[in-house]
Scaffold this motif. Sequence first.
Motif, mmCIF file in Angstrom:
data_model
loop_
_atom_site.group_PDB
_atom_site.id
_atom_site.type_symbol
_atom_site.label_atom_id
_atom_site.label_comp_id
_atom_site.label_asym_id
_atom_site.label_seq_id
_atom_site.Cartn_x
_atom_site.Cartn_y
_atom_site.Cartn_z
ATOM 1 N N PRO A 216 26.090 42.256 28.231
ATOM 2 C CA PRO A 216 25.450 40.936 28.185
ATOM 3 C C PRO A 216 24.624 40.749 29.457
ATOM 4 O O PRO A 216 24.962 41.282 30.509
ATOM 5 N N ARG A 217 23.546 39.995 29.357
ATOM 6 C CA ARG A 217 22.781 39.664 30.561
ATOM 7 C C ARG A 217 23.693 38.931 31.555
ATOM 8 O O ARG A 217 24.548 38.147 31.135
ATOM 9 N N PRO A 218 23.480 39.159 32.849
ATOM 10 C CA PRO A 218 24.308 38.433 33.833
ATOM 11 C C PRO A 218 24.205 36.920 33.628
ATOM 12 O O PRO A 218 25.199 36.206 33.741
ATOM 13 N N LEU A 219 22.998 36.431 33.338
ATOM 14 C CA LEU A 219 22.780 35.014 33.043
ATOM 15 C C LEU A 219 21.807 34.954 31.854
ATOM 16 O O LEU A 219 21.029 35.877 31.653
ATOM 17 N N PRO A 220 21.835 33.865 31.068
ATOM 18 C CA PRO A 220 20.875 33.749 29.957
ATOM 19 C C PRO A 220 19.433 33.724 30.469
ATOM 20 O O PRO A 220 19.188 33.370 31.625
ATOM 21 N N THR A 221 18.500 34.096 29.622
ATOM 22 C CA THR A 221 17.087 34.006 30.014
ATOM 23 C C THR A 221 16.593 32.573 29.838
ATOM 24 O O THR A 221 17.308 31.710 29.334
#
Lengths: 410, 410
Positions: A216-221
């Motif tokens: 998963p991305r570290p934080l959402p885009t």
Amino acid sequence: MVKAAAAAGLPLTVIGGQSGTVGGAVPSDGGIALSLERMSRILEVDRLSMTMTVEAGCILQAAQETAEAQKTLLPIDFGARGTAMIGGVIGSNAGGNRVLRWGMMRDMVLGLEVVLADGTILSSMTKMLKDNAGYAWKHLVIGSEGTLGVVTRAVLRLRPLPTSRQTAMIAVPSFGAAITAMRQFEVTLSGRLSSFEIMWNDFYDRMSGGLVHRQPRPLPTGLGYYAVVEAMGGDEECDAAQFERVLGTLIENNTVTDAVIAQSEQQRQQIWAVREDMNPGLADMRPLIAYDLAMAIVDMPVFVDRARAAMAAACPGATMLFYGHAGDGNLHVIVSRGELSDETRLIFDTAIYEAVRTVGGSIAAEHGVGISRRAFLGHTRSAGEVALMRALKAAMDPAATLNPGKIFAL
Amino acid sequence: MVKAAAAAGLPLTVIGGQSGTVGGAVPSDGGIALSLERMSRILEVDRLSMTMTVEAGCILQAAQETAEAQKTLLPIDFGARGTAMIGGVIGSNAGGNRVLRWGMMRDMVLGLEVVLADGTILSSMTKMLKDNAGYAWKHLVIGSEGTLGVVTRAVLRLRPLPTSRQTAMIAVPSFGAAITAMRQFEVTLSGRLSSFEIMWNDFYDRMSGGLVHRQPRPLPTGLGYYAVVEAMGGDEECDAAQFERVLGTLIENNTVTDAVIAQSEQQRQQIWAVREDMNPGLADMRPLIAYDLAMAIVDMPVFVDRARAAMAAACPGATMLFYGHAGDGNLHVIVSRGELSDETRLIFDTAIYEAVRTVGGSIAAEHGVGISRRAFLGHTRSAGEVALMRALKAAMDPAATLNPGKIFAL
């Protein structure tokens, strides 16, 4: 070799680790390419003076690892650490991800030995932090891209090896908020902040979606701007809590929208991969041109707007990504639009460097000028400055033996 | 003025704040003395970019105070802060008590404007930390003592103003223990250690007994070596406890014999006065000669032994005191023996600089060469280095208009 080249009237280029990006180590047609790869010894680590003495052909990573084995840090660090040689790191005054705290290569070179164009070996292999006995010729050679002397040995300043490290990915709603956050980390961590790597949303989006991560991305885009924040210290008890406290305050007062702190070495690497792993992230954008620009931090958003506008006018449909070392005022720009002809490159260069010129920035922050940026030196240096550079080159290398044609045309 | 001087064939010397100690700003006989005291404006403090733009005639202390009023720190600091002008601080690449953490003046100069010998105004007033677009001519001018250009304006790098400060006087039984203590502070405080000022016992004894104090000595005499240790930070909660913890460990393991931490601003000033208040402390030693030497830290004790031996042979009965910025490898030596004739001075100089030469040190760490150390430049720089300096001077100032005869004889 230098004397022989001078006697034969042949240009001589030291080719180093060949990790440069601006053609600074491309030998002249019919000239001599000199490799120092067999001069690769680490001659000494002096833990009392906190110095390391190395030969120019030593690979950066080997020097870093030798320092670390002695519980010391050679702070200079960048992607090409596994191929770049110390001589080239000095010749290009390399920067990287930790300049905010420890400065550029220039700031780590205490002693230097170089061979001048006439074959004179100039050796000042001192371990001193302070030396005001006459002109700082060392600083003239550092960053001169092999045009004023051949670096053969150096004494480098070491630092204590940090024993604690905190790494976070943060999202901020605006560029201003990013700078506010960075300054708050600087204020409270007082010297411990080692990296603050800013990424515009589209760069983050593309890099964090790269194949290599499968995570998963570290934080959402879509959150605006992102930054990798890293601090190092020597006090496990205090450091992590202090870092979390600053971040907590920044979230509370809405400077930071979202954040994740690495809880393991694997998570730390995942966070850094979003910033550094260009190959998967940008694979479908190749061929691309990467720019290495500097400007006052306050001018960065203005520059980005102007660069986007200039590119939209000059070359509609091009993709542009922005990221960089925010604290250093160093912005990297990636531009791509299918195949790249020489004409397209010139259009890109003109648009970007003209935008840099309007904010009084530099066309070469940490990668040098070499051949590929030579034509635009006048966008960032006045005629008087270029004339002085030419006069210094003429004084030190009148026959233009050393790496001629780099930085400025002969 | 520079053009007029060149046209008239007159040498021109910028006299600055007249706080130099080596005759670097003494005008030539029949030459022009140029004061920039009316170019004293502070043009901008940019808190976003963390820079300050100043004119060369600005007094250092005025710049420091303006920075502080904006919650920023201009870290360069030394005794003559109230008279030294920024142009001179740059021209001499001044150092001082915080070089260990923030570097010398060179490390704070981002942008620079100078007038060259032919009257060309070379202006590169950038706010950038990184700029590798060609030769770093700025670094050649910085520290050149007015011989390569007249500094007129500069952009200086600022740091966040520290909000906490810890100051201690410590006593250690040996020079090695002092260095061990310093390194331990560096490891744990990780970037917060700003000063580590070592004093040999006889210097401490004399300075702490000075009339101005009228206070008990911070620590008893006779304990070997003493050091003023100072750290700055931005986290009141952590900083003091961390400092005390390091000191506690060093006392427990007998690295530090005795220590006192300042509990008030008055106590902090008393501790610093032992190191800095030369007038009462050394009054009965005048006239005296003060040397400003640099060497590898590891070589300091060797140098001290050799200097004492050389002086005992050359000039029995002379008093010698040693102190300095240990972390920078910068040792100050004070020598006195009644009246000082030119012959005595030469005997002193020869003994001290010869001892410096044997350890590969520098005769000028932070005060420059000027006139008074010119004859000994060859003790610290090779013939090749001096030849290069002369070539650079000839390239930039062929008619020797700018402050001629400083650093080396014409």
